[in-house]
Write a protein that holds these residues in place. Structure first.
Motif, PDB file in Angstrom:
ATOM      1  N   ALA A 103       0.823  -1.206   0.000  1.00 27.96           N
ATOM      2  CA  ALA A 103       0.000   0.000   0.000  1.00 27.96           C
ATOM      3  C   ALA A 103       0.858   1.257   0.000  1.00 27.96           C
ATOM      4  CB  ALA A 103      -0.940  -0.003   1.211  1.00 27.96           C
ATOM      5  N   ALA A 104       1.988   1.231   0.716  1.00 26.60           N
ATOM      6  CA  ALA A 104       2.847   2.396   0.827  1.00 26.60           C
ATOM      7  C   ALA A 104       3.758   2.496  -0.388  1.00 26.60           C
ATOM      8  CB  ALA A 104       3.676   2.326   2.106  1.00 26.60           C
ATOM      9  N   GLN A 105       3.897   3.723  -0.914  1.00 26.79           N
ATOM     10  CA  GLN A 105       4.752   3.947  -2.075  1.00 26.79           C
ATOM     11  C   GLN A 105       6.232   4.002  -1.709  1.00 26.79           C
ATOM     12  OE1 GLN A 105       3.568   4.012  -5.298  1.00 26.79           O
ATOM     13  NE2 GLN A 105       1.729   3.343  -4.220  1.00 26.79           N
ATOM     14  N   VAL A 106       6.514   4.296  -0.442  1.00 33.81           N
ATOM     15  CA  VAL A 106       7.888   4.329   0.042  1.00 33.81           C
ATOM     16  C   VAL A 106       7.939   3.607   1.382  1.00 33.81           C
ATOM     17  CG1 VAL A 106       8.524   6.470  -1.129  1.00 33.81           C
ATOM     18  CG2 VAL A 106       7.538   6.571   1.156  1.00 33.81           C
ATOM     19  N   GLY A 107       9.112   3.139   1.726  1.00 34.77           N
ATOM     20  CA  GLY A 107       9.291   2.473   3.013  1.00 34.77           C
ATOM     21  C   GLY A 107      10.241   3.244   3.890  1.00 34.77           C
ATOM     22  N   GLY A 108      10.754   2.556   4.894  1.00 36.41           N
ATOM     23  CA  GLY A 108      11.715   3.145   5.808  1.00 36.41           C
ATOM     24  C   GLY A 108      12.867   2.189   6.023  1.00 36.41           C
ATOM     25  N   LEU A 109      13.603   2.406   7.080  1.00 34.70           N
ATOM     26  CA  LEU A 109      14.744   1.544   7.378  1.00 34.70           C
ATOM     27  C   LEU A 109      14.350   0.327   8.194  1.00 34.70           C
ATOM     28  CD1 LEU A 109      17.424   4.283   8.202  1.00 34.70           C
ATOM     29  CD2 LEU A 109      16.954   3.149   6.017  1.00 34.70           C
ATOM     30  N   GLY A 110      13.115   0.299   8.703  1.00 35.16           N
ATOM     31  CA  GLY A 110      12.626  -0.878   9.408  1.00 35.16           C
ATOM     32  C   GLY A 110      13.206  -1.076  10.794  1.00 35.16           C
ATOM     33  N   LEU A 111      13.741  -0.044  11.426  1.00 35.70           N
ATOM     34  CA  LEU A 111      14.307  -0.163  12.766  1.00 35.70           C
ATOM     35  C   LEU A 111      13.202  -0.062  13.822  1.00 35.70           C
ATOM     36  CD1 LEU A 111      17.523   2.015  12.325  1.00 35.70           C
ATOM     37  CD2 LEU A 111      17.304  -0.472  12.212  1.00 35.70           C
ATOM     38  N   PRO A 112      13.455  -0.514  15.052  1.00 32.06           N
ATOM     39  CA  PRO A 112      12.421  -0.461  16.098  1.00 32.06           C
ATOM     40  C   PRO A 112      11.914   0.957  16.329  1.00 32.06           C
ATOM     41  CG  PRO A 112      14.239  -1.856  16.787  1.00 32.06           C
ATOM     42  CD  PRO A 112      14.666  -1.205  15.511  1.00 32.06           C
ATOM     43  N   LEU A 113      10.673   1.047  16.829  1.00 36.35           N
ATOM     44  CA  LEU A 113      10.034   2.338  17.014  1.00 36.35           C
ATOM     45  C   LEU A 113      10.811   3.232  17.980  1.00 36.35           C
ATOM     46  CD1 LEU A 113       7.493   3.862  16.094  1.00 36.35           C
ATOM     47  CD2 LEU A 113       6.324   2.970  18.117  1.00 36.35           C
ATOM     48  N   ILE A 114      11.347   2.662  19.041  1.00 37.15           N
ATOM     49  CA  ILE A 114      12.080   3.458  20.016  1.00 37.15           C
ATOM     50  C   ILE A 114      13.321   4.085  19.379  1.00 37.15           C
ATOM     51  CG2 ILE A 114      13.363   1.455  20.873  1.00 37.15           C
ATOM     52  CD1 ILE A 114      12.199   4.494  22.927  1.00 37.15           C
ATOM     53  N   GLY A 161       8.761  17.100  -4.372  1.00 39.51           N
ATOM     54  CA  GLY A 161       8.740  15.781  -5.001  1.00 39.51           C
ATOM     55  C   GLY A 161      10.100  15.115  -4.993  1.00 39.51           C
ATOM     56  N   ASP A 162      11.180  15.897  -4.954  1.00 40.22           N
ATOM     57  CA  ASP A 162      12.523  15.327  -4.945  1.00 40.22           C
ATOM     58  C   ASP A 162      12.778  14.497  -3.689  1.00 40.22           C
ATOM     59  OD1 ASP A 162      13.090  16.515  -7.367  1.00 40.22           O
ATOM     60  OD2 ASP A 162      13.925  18.326  -6.445  1.00 40.22           O
ATOM     61  N   LEU A 163      12.137  14.893  -2.573  1.00 37.02           N
ATOM     62  CA  LEU A 163      12.284  14.137  -1.327  1.00 37.02           C
ATOM     63  C   LEU A 163      11.131  13.167  -1.116  1.00 37.02           C
ATOM     64  CD1 LEU A 163      13.532  16.951   1.101  1.00 37.02           C
ATOM     65  CD2 LEU A 163      14.880  15.201  -0.062  1.00 37.02           C
ATOM     66  N   GLY A 164      10.247  13.082  -2.091  1.00 32.67           N
ATOM     67  CA  GLY A 164       9.118  12.157  -1.958  1.00 32.67           C
ATOM     68  C   GLY A 164       9.584  10.720  -1.861  1.00 32.67           C
ATOM     69  N   LYS A 165      10.579  10.355  -2.681  1.00 41.17           N
ATOM     70  CA  LYS A 165      11.167   9.018  -2.586  1.00 41.17           C
ATOM     71  C   LYS A 165      12.600   9.079  -3.098  1.00 41.17           C
ATOM     72  CE  LYS A 165       8.737   7.702  -6.839  1.00 41.17           C
ATOM     73  NZ  LYS A 165       7.802   6.731  -7.433  1.00 41.17           N
ATOM     74  N   PHE A 166      13.463   8.347  -2.421  1.00 38.80           N
ATOM     75  CA  PHE A 166      14.875   8.303  -2.809  1.00 38.80           C
ATOM     76  C   PHE A 166      15.492   7.042  -2.211  1.00 38.80           C
ATOM     77  CE2 PHE A 166      14.254  10.969   0.906  1.00 38.80           C
ATOM     78  CZ  PHE A 166      15.142  10.451   1.834  1.00 38.80           C
ATOM     79  N   GLN A 167      16.727   6.763  -2.564  1.00 41.42           N
ATOM     80  CA  GLN A 167      17.422   5.578  -2.078  1.00 41.42           C
ATOM     81  C   GLN A 167      18.322   5.949  -0.893  1.00 41.42           C
ATOM     82  OE1 GLN A 167      17.224   2.297  -3.232  1.00 41.42           O
ATOM     83  NE2 GLN A 167      15.510   3.002  -4.508  1.00 41.42           N
ATOM     84  N   GLY A 174      11.537   7.677   1.659  1.00 42.14           N
ATOM     85  CA  GLY A 174      11.122   9.015   1.247  1.00 42.14           C
ATOM     86  C   GLY A 174      10.147   9.616   2.232  1.00 42.14           C
ATOM     87  N   PHE A 175       9.752  10.879   1.938  1.00 38.64           N
ATOM     88  CA  PHE A 175       8.844  11.605   2.821  1.00 38.64           C
ATOM     89  C   PHE A 175       7.462  11.793   2.217  1.00 38.64           C
ATOM     90  CE2 PHE A 175      13.140  13.282   3.996  1.00 38.64           C
ATOM     91  CZ  PHE A 175      13.209  12.642   5.229  1.00 38.64           C
ATOM     92  N   GLY A 176       7.224  11.232   1.058  1.00 42.17           N
ATOM     93  CA  GLY A 176       5.874  11.216   0.514  1.00 42.17           C
ATOM     94  C   GLY A 176       5.472  12.417  -0.299  1.00 42.17           C
ATOM     95  N   GLY A 177       6.191  13.537  -0.196  1.00 43.66           N
ATOM     96  CA  GLY A 177       5.823  14.735  -0.948  1.00 43.66           C
ATOM     97  C   GLY A 177       4.492  15.309  -0.494  1.00 43.66           C
ATOM     98  N   GLY A 178       3.837  16.032  -1.408  1.00 38.70           N
ATOM     99  CA  GLY A 178       2.577  16.687  -1.067  1.00 38.70           C
ATOM    100  C   GLY A 178       1.434  15.745  -0.788  1.00 38.70           C
ATOM    101  N   SER A 179       1.513  14.525  -1.261  1.00 37.03           N
ATOM    102  CA  SER A 179       0.427  13.555  -1.033  1.00 37.03           C
ATOM    103  C   SER A 179       0.471  12.960   0.363  1.00 37.03           C
ATOM    104  CB  SER A 179       0.494  12.443  -2.071  1.00 37.03           C
ATOM    105  OG  SER A 179       1.743  11.774  -2.008  1.00 37.03           O
ATOM    106  N   GLY A 180       1.533  13.221   1.116  1.00 39.10           N
ATOM    107  CA  GLY A 180       1.603  12.727   2.484  1.00 39.10           C
ATOM    108  C   GLY A 180       2.342  11.409   2.594  1.00 39.10           C
ATOM    109  N   LEU A 181       2.475  10.966   3.823  1.00 42.08           N
ATOM    110  CA  LEU A 181       3.238   9.760   4.122  1.00 42.08           C
ATOM    111  C   LEU A 181       2.407   8.837   4.995  1.00 42.08           C
ATOM    112  CD1 LEU A 181       6.100   8.472   3.823  1.00 42.08           C
ATOM    113  CD2 LEU A 181       6.667   9.549   6.002  1.00 42.08           C
ATOM    114  N   ILE A 182       2.269   7.596   4.589  1.00 42.85           N
ATOM    115  CA  ILE A 182       1.533   6.605   5.381  1.00 42.85           C
ATOM    116  C   ILE A 182       2.434   6.085   6.490  1.00 42.85           C
ATOM    117  CG2 ILE A 182       0.410   4.349   5.330  1.00 42.85           C
ATOM    118  CD1 ILE A 182      -0.351   4.894   2.434  1.00 42.85           C
ATOM    119  N   LEU A 183       1.910   6.080   7.713  1.00 39.90           N
ATOM    120  CA  LEU A 183       2.653   5.565   8.869  1.00 39.90           C
ATOM    121  C   LEU A 183       2.195   4.140   9.131  1.00 39.90           C
ATOM    122  CD1 LEU A 183       2.429   8.716  11.200  1.00 39.90           C
ATOM    123  CD2 LEU A 183       4.242   8.097   9.597  1.00 39.90           C
TER     124      LEU A 183
END
Length: 444
Positions: A103-114, A161-167, A174-183
């Protein structure tokens, strides 16, 4: 502590008693409003949960701002920028790794929430350092300009948009750009209780509410428990800032606030102290941004508009800058009366006067006031437009406070500035008649 014109002197329990009394009054008022509106038990509990949430977040932000302005005299009007950095960096670190087809167009690093929370606070503090290094060498109004410009730069950067998704480290983030970021990371409530090994006990606690709240009580209980957790963070903020203010570090901050040149003449590196205080306050603001939004499911950059910063300033002014107790009270009063209050007032009036017709625009509303001195159309128009006029009400309250109670709810307060009592012992005879106050006190 020596206190002058202090309301807390007349309430058992001092400052803590005053805070409890104000909160109980606010909750009782909202419960009575819910009874008039015919809310069910579920509705009443949801109202209390939402109210507690906003009281807690505004109280924490007012406390963090009090460290900047009330303790050190640093004019920060970019609070919302540090909140944004906190939650976005936390999401970057703790969101699950991107999987194609998800569902999410970008992910994260997958580290623990803390780990993500700590990273978000550290990023907010680092941004505070970057701002403080050049700005604190200038006059206070330049810091205000720099901080509000920073908050807008941060918001527009997250809209880019440049920070919306990157490697990053070989992962698609990424940060999702103007469309927002799913948590889409682990439910924060579950992560919190899992961290303490209490998740099964919590599920049992939720199940016990099936009797009084049938049909899935978990969202209601989650809201109430999260509100209590946030109140615990308010207590932690209060304790931290109280200890900071009573420490030698805090006394130097207050000396800087009163007369920076005098503090410099005593050999204190005031720039270093201001930078440390600014970074600590920014980290606390970043944490509030995380706590405010991490349960919302998604975030958008346009949430972080400057008006949120001014909400926090109003809360601090209501309570009184320089007072930690006042910061909590100001946050509670602002959340209950100015932020959530107008909506409940409108619902109450609509319930009591269900057939009242409000004019559709300002002209027809104000004309009867001048033609036949009838204030009813203007009143009903105001109530019907209360959400749109909320900022007007806040401005009027702020103007009234500045003219009638500029020192805030608690009035002028003093606190001991020395780590040990400085009052002369009776055995040594009377103190020297130097015209000074005993106890080594400075304004809180």
């Amino acid at each position: 502590m020596s206190v002058r014109n202090d309301i807390a002197d007349r309430i058992p329990g001092g400052d803590a008693g005053l805070i409890v009394a104000v909160l109980l009054t606010v909750y009782a008022t909202y419960v009575l409003a819910g009874v008039v509106l015919g809310y069910s038990l579920r509705g009443q509990l949801n109202t209390i949960a939402v109210l507690t949430f906003y009281i807690a977040v505004f109280a924490m932000l007012a406390l963090a701002l009090n460290l900047h302005w009330g303790y050190t005299g640093l004019f920060n009007i970019g609070i919302v920028g540090f909140m944004a950095v906190g939650i976005y960096v936390m999401a970057l670190v703790s969101k699950p790794v991107y999987t194609p087809g998800g569902a999410a167009q970008v992910g994260g690093l997958g580290l623990p929430l803390i780990v993500g929370i700590i990273a978000g606070m550290a990023a907010a503090a680092l941004l505070g350092l970057v701002i403080a290094l050049p700005a604190l060498r200038l006059r206070a109004d330049y810091l205000a300009i720099v901080t509000i410009a920073m908050s807008e730069i941060v918001r527009f950067s997250f809209l880019s948009g440049d920070l919306g998704k990157f490697q990053l480290f070989g992962k698609r983030v990424g940060f999702g750009g103007g469309s927002g970021l799913i948590l889409d990371f682990t439910d924060p409530m579950e992560a919190f209780f899992q961290f303490f090994g209490l998740w099964d006990a919590y599920l049992g606690f939720v199940g016990a509410f099936e009797i009084i709240i049938p049909n899935n009580p978990k969202p209601v209980v989650d809201g109430l428990v999260y509100g209590v957790v946030l109140l615990g963070f308010v207590g932690s903020y209060y304790w931290l800032l109280k200890r900071t203010g009573e420490s030698p570090f805090g006394r130097v901050l207050k000396a800087i606030r009163e007369d920076e040149d005098a503090a410099n003449s005593l050999g204190k590196n005031t720039n270093r102290f201001k930078i440390k205080a600014f970074m600590l306050g920014c980290a606390l603001m970043g944490l509030v941004g995380i706590l405010w939004l991490m349960t919302s499911g998604s975030i958008t950059p346009n949430f972080f508009r400057p008006r949120v910063t001014f909400f926090i300033w109003i809360a601090l002014i209501i309570g009184g800058s320089g007072s930690n107790t006042g910061s909590i009270l100001g946050g509670a009063v602002f959340a209950a009366l100015l932020f959530q209050g107008p909506r409940y007032a409108k619902n109450l009036i609509d319930t009591v006067l269900p057939n009242a017709d409000a004019p559709s625009s300002f002209g027809p509303a104000v004309a009867p006031l001048f033609t036949n001195f009838d204030p009813a159309p203007l009143f009903f128009y105001t109530i019907d437009s209360v959400r749109q006029l909320q900022l007007v009400f806040m401005g009027l309250v702020l103007i009234w406070l500045m003219h009638n109670r500029p020192e805030g709810m608690l009035g002028h307060r003093k606190e001991t500035a020395a780590g040990i009592p400085l009052t002369a012992s009776r055995a040594r005879g009377p103190a020297s008649a130097d015209g000074g106050e005993r106890g080594g006190e400075v304004d809180e």
